[in-house]
Design an enzyme around this catalytic site. Structure first.
Site, PDB file in Angstrom:
ATOM      1  N   ASP A  53       0.835  -1.203   0.000  1.00 38.98           N
ATOM      2  CA  ASP A  53       0.000   0.000   0.000  1.00 38.98           C
ATOM      3  C   ASP A  53       0.872   1.257   0.000  1.00 38.98           C
ATOM      4  O   ASP A  53       1.934   1.283   0.627  1.00 38.98           O
ATOM      5  CB  ASP A  53      -0.904  -0.006   1.235  1.00 38.98           C
ATOM      6  CG  ASP A  53      -2.042   0.985   1.128  1.00 38.98           C
ATOM      7  OD1 ASP A  53      -2.312   1.476   0.011  1.00 38.98           O
ATOM      8  OD2 ASP A  53      -2.661   1.285   2.168  1.00 38.98           O
ATOM      9  N   LEU A  67      11.918 -20.280  -4.043  1.00 37.67           N
ATOM     10  CA  LEU A  67      10.790 -19.506  -3.521  1.00 37.67           C
ATOM     11  C   LEU A  67       9.545 -19.706  -4.378  1.00 37.67           C
ATOM     12  O   LEU A  67       9.624 -19.762  -5.608  1.00 37.67           O
ATOM     13  CB  LEU A  67      11.162 -18.022  -3.507  1.00 37.67           C
ATOM     14  CG  LEU A  67      10.067 -17.050  -3.003  1.00 37.67           C
ATOM     15  CD1 LEU A  67       9.926 -17.156  -1.494  1.00 37.67           C
ATOM     16  CD2 LEU A  67      10.397 -15.621  -3.420  1.00 37.67           C
ATOM     17  N   HIS A  71       3.078   3.615  -9.050  1.00 37.86           N
ATOM     18  CA  HIS A  71       2.903   2.205  -9.421  1.00 37.86           C
ATOM     19  C   HIS A  71       4.144   1.660 -10.120  1.00 37.86           C
ATOM     20  O   HIS A  71       4.539   0.511  -9.902  1.00 37.86           O
ATOM     21  CB  HIS A  71       1.669   2.056 -10.314  1.00 37.86           C
ATOM     22  CG  HIS A  71       0.380   2.394  -9.623  1.00 37.86           C
ATOM     23  ND1 HIS A  71       0.018   1.855  -8.404  1.00 37.86           N
ATOM     24  CD2 HIS A  71      -0.643   3.221  -9.983  1.00 37.86           C
ATOM     25  CE1 HIS A  71      -1.165   2.324  -8.036  1.00 37.86           C
ATOM     26  NE2 HIS A  71      -1.583   3.152  -8.981  1.00 37.86           N
ATOM     27  N   TRP A  99       2.808   8.000  -2.387  1.00 35.17           N
ATOM     28  CA  TRP A  99       4.229   8.241  -2.653  1.00 35.17           C
ATOM     29  C   TRP A  99       4.386   9.162  -3.847  1.00 35.17           C
ATOM     30  O   TRP A  99       5.189  10.103  -3.827  1.00 35.17           O
ATOM     31  CB  TRP A  99       4.933   6.908  -2.915  1.00 35.17           C
ATOM     32  CG  TRP A  99       6.402   7.023  -3.185  1.00 35.17           C
ATOM     33  CD1 TRP A  99       7.411   6.999  -2.265  1.00 35.17           C
ATOM     34  CD2 TRP A  99       7.040   7.169  -4.470  1.00 35.17           C
ATOM     35  NE1 TRP A  99       8.632   7.127  -2.885  1.00 35.17           N
ATOM     36  CE2 TRP A  99       8.437   7.234  -4.231  1.00 35.17           C
ATOM     37  CE3 TRP A  99       6.564   7.243  -5.768  1.00 35.17           C
ATOM     38  CZ2 TRP A  99       9.352   7.379  -5.269  1.00 35.17           C
ATOM     39  CZ3 TRP A  99       7.475   7.388  -6.800  1.00 35.17           C
ATOM     40  CH2 TRP A  99       8.862   7.456  -6.548  1.00 35.17           C
TER      41      TRP A  99
END
Length: 225
Positions: free
Chosen positions: A13, A125, A30, A18
């Site tokens: 978020d 991962l 984004h 920003w």
């Protein structure tokens, strides 16, 4: 024995705020946020204790945003998947999208499937990217799947029918708000929750490691004593 952050989930978020602080259009936030996704994913892939990383990229409610912003996010997602495929492969990361992908364009759905297929052999991962995802929607889809298959509705069966069945150990939200926003409600039943005021574009692997260090000192009782 300290806790192990096997499954880390993050609500990313703060991109828009920003950008506003930088006196730039929201889309710039984004774009910067997508770079941070790569940084955090790469860090997690090299972390000895993290096995799964789930990032909340686009919710079922995000369609309510201005049309131009939604269209930009779709293009950004497409660019990200094309650009970052080699990063997944180089770091032995398996990519998996969770959520209802049927609402996306045919070309974007194809690109998502291609990324999943190209990384399916990776054994490091497991990176879940939540796209058109909502926990309530996920649970409803899982129940419908069990009903269609004629299976008994049990906790174990429902869990196995979810998009991402692994329980969350550590759930982090950036940006200062302290709510779950319909994210992994089932999987996070006993997750430890950490909230940071840091906006997502400013979030760093160093801060993630700091949160993990704090997480390890928490006494997790899972309803017991």
């Amino acid at each position: 024995m300290s806790n192990l952050p096997r499954h880390v989930a993050i609500i990313m978020d703060g991109n828009g705020r920003w950008a506003q602080q930088q006196e730039q259009p929201r889309v710039k936030g984004h774009e910067k946020g997508a770079e941070v996704v790569r940084d955090i994913m790469t860090f997690a892939s090299r972390h000895d204790e993290i096995r799964s990383l789930t990032l909340y990229a686009f919710s079922t409610e995000n369609w309510k945003r201005p049309k131009a912003e939604v269209e930009f996010l779709m293009k950004l997602l497409s660019r990200y998947l094309k650009k970052e495929q080699h990063v997944y492969l180089e770091n032995n990361v398996r990519f998996h999208a969770i959520g209802d992908l049927s609402r996306f364009s045919a070309s974007l759905q194809k690109l998502i499937r291609q990324t999943e297929e190209k990384t399916a052999h990776c054994t490091g991962l497991h990176h879940h990217l939540a796209l058109n995802y909502g926990a309530k929607d996920e649970i409803l889809r899982a129940v419908k799947t069990l009903q269609e298959d004629g299976l008994e509705l049990t906790e174990e069966a429902l869990n196995s029918a979810l998009d991402a069945p692994e329980p969350v150990d550590l759930l982090i939200r950036t940006g200062g708000d302290q709510r779950l926003s319909n994210f992994l409600l089932w999987q996070a039943a006993y997750a430890e929750l950490f909230f940071t005021r840091t906006l997502w574009p400013d979030f760093t692997p160093r801060e993630l490691q700091s949160i993990i260090d704090r997480f390890k000192s928490v006494e997790r009782r899972f309803g017991g004593l």
